[in-house]
Design a protein around this motif. Structure first.
Motif, mmCIF file in Angstrom:
data_model
loop_
_atom_site.group_PDB
_atom_site.id
_atom_site.type_symbol
_atom_site.label_atom_id
_atom_site.label_comp_id
_atom_site.label_asym_id
_atom_site.label_seq_id
_atom_site.Cartn_x
_atom_site.Cartn_y
_atom_site.Cartn_z
ATOM 1 N N SER A 11 0.714 -1.103 0.217
ATOM 2 C CA SER A 11 -0.048 -0.016 0.007
ATOM 3 C C SER A 11 1.007 1.215 0.164
ATOM 4 O O SER A 11 0.576 2.293 -0.679
ATOM 5 C CB SER A 11 -1.040 0.115 1.129
ATOM 6 N N VAL A 12 2.011 1.393 0.806
ATOM 7 C CA VAL A 12 2.965 2.459 0.767
ATOM 8 C C VAL A 12 3.498 2.612 -0.768
ATOM 9 O O VAL A 12 3.693 3.721 -1.197
ATOM 10 C CB VAL A 12 3.695 2.213 1.817
ATOM 11 N N VAL A 13 3.819 1.415 -1.322
ATOM 12 C CA VAL A 13 4.651 1.480 -2.665
ATOM 13 C C VAL A 13 3.592 2.116 -3.466
ATOM 14 O O VAL A 13 3.788 2.871 -4.440
ATOM 15 C CB VAL A 13 5.097 0.151 -2.850
ATOM 16 N N ASP A 14 2.251 1.578 -3.495
ATOM 17 C CA ASP A 14 1.415 2.187 -4.516
ATOM 18 C C ASP A 14 1.136 3.441 -4.149
ATOM 19 O O ASP A 14 1.074 4.478 -5.040
ATOM 20 C CB ASP A 14 -0.119 1.456 -4.087
ATOM 21 N N TYR A 15 1.186 4.238 -2.815
ATOM 22 C CA TYR A 15 0.977 5.572 -2.689
ATOM 23 C C TYR A 15 2.187 6.615 -3.248
ATOM 24 O O TYR A 15 1.974 7.351 -3.905
ATOM 25 C CB TYR A 15 0.962 5.863 -1.097
ATOM 26 N N LEU A 16 3.436 5.893 -2.971
ATOM 27 C CA LEU A 16 4.584 6.414 -3.496
ATOM 28 C C LEU A 16 4.770 6.410 -4.773
ATOM 29 O O LEU A 16 5.190 7.553 -5.609
ATOM 30 C CB LEU A 16 5.873 5.907 -2.829
ATOM 31 N N THR A 17 4.524 5.688 -5.670
ATOM 32 C CA THR A 17 4.526 5.403 -7.000
ATOM 33 C C THR A 17 3.293 6.555 -7.555
ATOM 34 O O THR A 17 3.795 7.413 -8.656
ATOM 35 C CB THR A 17 4.187 4.197 -7.700
ATOM 36 N N ALA A 56 10.075 11.221 3.648
ATOM 37 C CA ALA A 56 9.756 11.517 4.938
ATOM 38 C C ALA A 56 8.515 12.568 4.787
ATOM 39 O O ALA A 56 7.428 12.215 5.758
ATOM 40 C CB ALA A 56 10.582 12.165 5.709
ATOM 41 N N GLU A 57 8.550 13.537 3.997
ATOM 42 C CA GLU A 57 7.537 14.608 3.921
ATOM 43 C C GLU A 57 6.117 13.799 3.340
ATOM 44 O O GLU A 57 5.181 14.071 3.716
ATOM 45 C CB GLU A 57 7.894 15.698 2.601
ATOM 46 N N TRP A 58 6.623 12.657 2.338
ATOM 47 C CA TRP A 58 5.283 12.312 1.772
ATOM 48 C C TRP A 58 4.572 11.171 2.561
ATOM 49 O O TRP A 58 3.302 10.940 2.558
ATOM 50 C CB TRP A 58 5.708 11.295 0.433
ATOM 51 N N LEU A 59 5.527 10.617 3.619
ATOM 52 C CA LEU A 59 5.002 9.693 4.404
ATOM 53 C C LEU A 59 4.477 10.665 5.775
ATOM 54 O O LEU A 59 4.176 9.827 6.797
ATOM 55 C CB LEU A 59 5.647 8.563 4.675
ATOM 56 N N ARG A 60 4.606 11.715 5.864
ATOM 57 C CA ARG A 60 4.378 12.576 7.038
ATOM 58 C C ARG A 60 5.144 12.271 8.270
ATOM 59 O O ARG A 60 4.619 11.739 9.210
ATOM 60 C CB ARG A 60 2.793 12.528 7.103
ATOM 61 N N LEU A 61 6.318 12.040 8.066
ATOM 62 C CA LEU A 61 7.420 11.564 8.970
ATOM 63 C C LEU A 61 8.328 12.797 9.314
ATOM 64 O O LEU A 61 8.687 13.529 8.574
ATOM 65 C CB LEU A 61 8.142 10.390 8.759
ATOM 66 N N PRO A 62 8.528 12.973 10.734
ATOM 67 C CA PRO A 62 9.564 13.940 11.040
ATOM 68 C C PRO A 62 10.988 13.432 10.393
ATOM 69 O O PRO A 62 11.116 12.365 10.322
ATOM 70 C CB PRO A 62 9.555 14.044 12.477
ATOM 71 N N ASN A 63 11.722 14.642 10.374
ATOM 72 C CA ASN A 63 13.062 14.220 9.596
ATOM 73 C C ASN A 63 13.982 13.431 10.780
ATOM 74 O O ASN A 63 15.036 12.908 10.550
ATOM 75 C CB ASN A 63 13.883 15.621 9.392
ATOM 76 N N GLN A 93 1.507 5.095 8.389
ATOM 77 C CA GLN A 93 0.141 5.581 7.817
ATOM 78 C C GLN A 93 0.233 5.906 6.486
ATOM 79 O O GLN A 93 1.184 6.772 6.248
ATOM 80 C CB GLN A 93 -0.534 6.440 8.754
ATOM 81 N N ILE A 94 -0.826 5.544 5.728
ATOM 82 C CA ILE A 94 -0.794 5.849 4.403
ATOM 83 C C ILE A 94 -1.759 7.244 4.126
ATOM 84 O O ILE A 94 -2.888 7.166 4.520
ATOM 85 C CB ILE A 94 -1.238 4.809 3.589
ATOM 86 N N PRO A 95 -0.766 8.332 3.812
ATOM 87 C CA PRO A 95 -1.700 9.580 3.553
ATOM 88 C C PRO A 95 -2.883 9.332 2.403
ATOM 89 O O PRO A 95 -2.780 8.438 1.706
ATOM 90 C CB PRO A 95 -0.744 10.435 3.143
ATOM 91 N N GLU A 96 -4.029 9.895 2.641
ATOM 92 C CA GLU A 96 -5.011 10.054 1.831
ATOM 93 C C GLU A 96 -4.806 10.242 0.274
ATOM 94 O O GLU A 96 -5.164 9.800 -0.646
ATOM 95 C CB GLU A 96 -6.105 10.799 2.200
ATOM 96 N N SER A 97 -3.772 11.313 0.356
ATOM 97 C CA SER A 97 -3.424 11.668 -1.039
ATOM 98 C C SER A 97 -1.988 12.299 -0.891
ATOM 99 O O SER A 97 -1.275 12.408 -0.225
ATOM 100 C CB SER A 97 -4.352 12.693 -1.684
#
Length: 97
Positions: A11-17, A56-63, A93-97
Motif C-alpha cells: 500500500s505504501v509503494v502504491d502511494y509512493l508511485t 519523509a515528507e510524503w509519509l508525514r514523518l519527522p526528519n 500511516q498511508i496519507p490519503e493523497s
C-alpha cells in the motif's frame, strides 16, 4: 514491512508511485531482521538526503526518523544494495493523497 499488518508495504509503494516514484525503483519485502518495529525509519544508505527528506515528507514523518548511515548511527542498519531503505513501523500511516 516491519509490522504484522499484511499488505502495508504494498500500500505504501502504491502511494509512493502515485506521487511519482518510478515502480522500477521500489522493492517490497519484510524487514530483514524479522523484528516488529514500533517506529517507521528511513535509512539513507547512499547520501541521498533530498530523496530521504522527500520520502519523509510524503509519509508525514519527522526528519528525526531519517537515519544517515555511515555517520553516528549507533543501531544496526539494514544491509541492502538500495540507496534508501524504509522500514515501516506500527506508526506507519498511508496519507490519503
Amino acid at each position: 514491512n516491519g509490522t504484522d499488518a499484511p499488505g502495508l508495504a504494498t500500500s505504501v509503494v502504491d502511494y509512493l508511485t502515485r506521487r511519482g516514484l518510478p515502480e522500477t525503483d521500489v522493492t517490497v519485502s519484510d524487514a530483514s531482521d524479522g523484528l516488529y518495529h514500533q517506529e517507521t525509519l528511513i535509512y539513507d544508505l547512499a547520501g541521498k538526503q533530498y530523496t530521504a527528506k522527500k520520502l519523509a515528507e510524503w509519509l508525514r514523518l519527522p526528519n528525526t526518523q531519517i537515519r544517515e548511515v555511515g555517520t553516528d548511527e549507533p543501531n544496526p542498519v539494514p544491509t541492502s544494495s538500495a540507496d534508501i531503505v524504509v522500514v515501516l513501523g506500527a506508526d506507519a500511516q498511508i496519507p490519503e493523497s
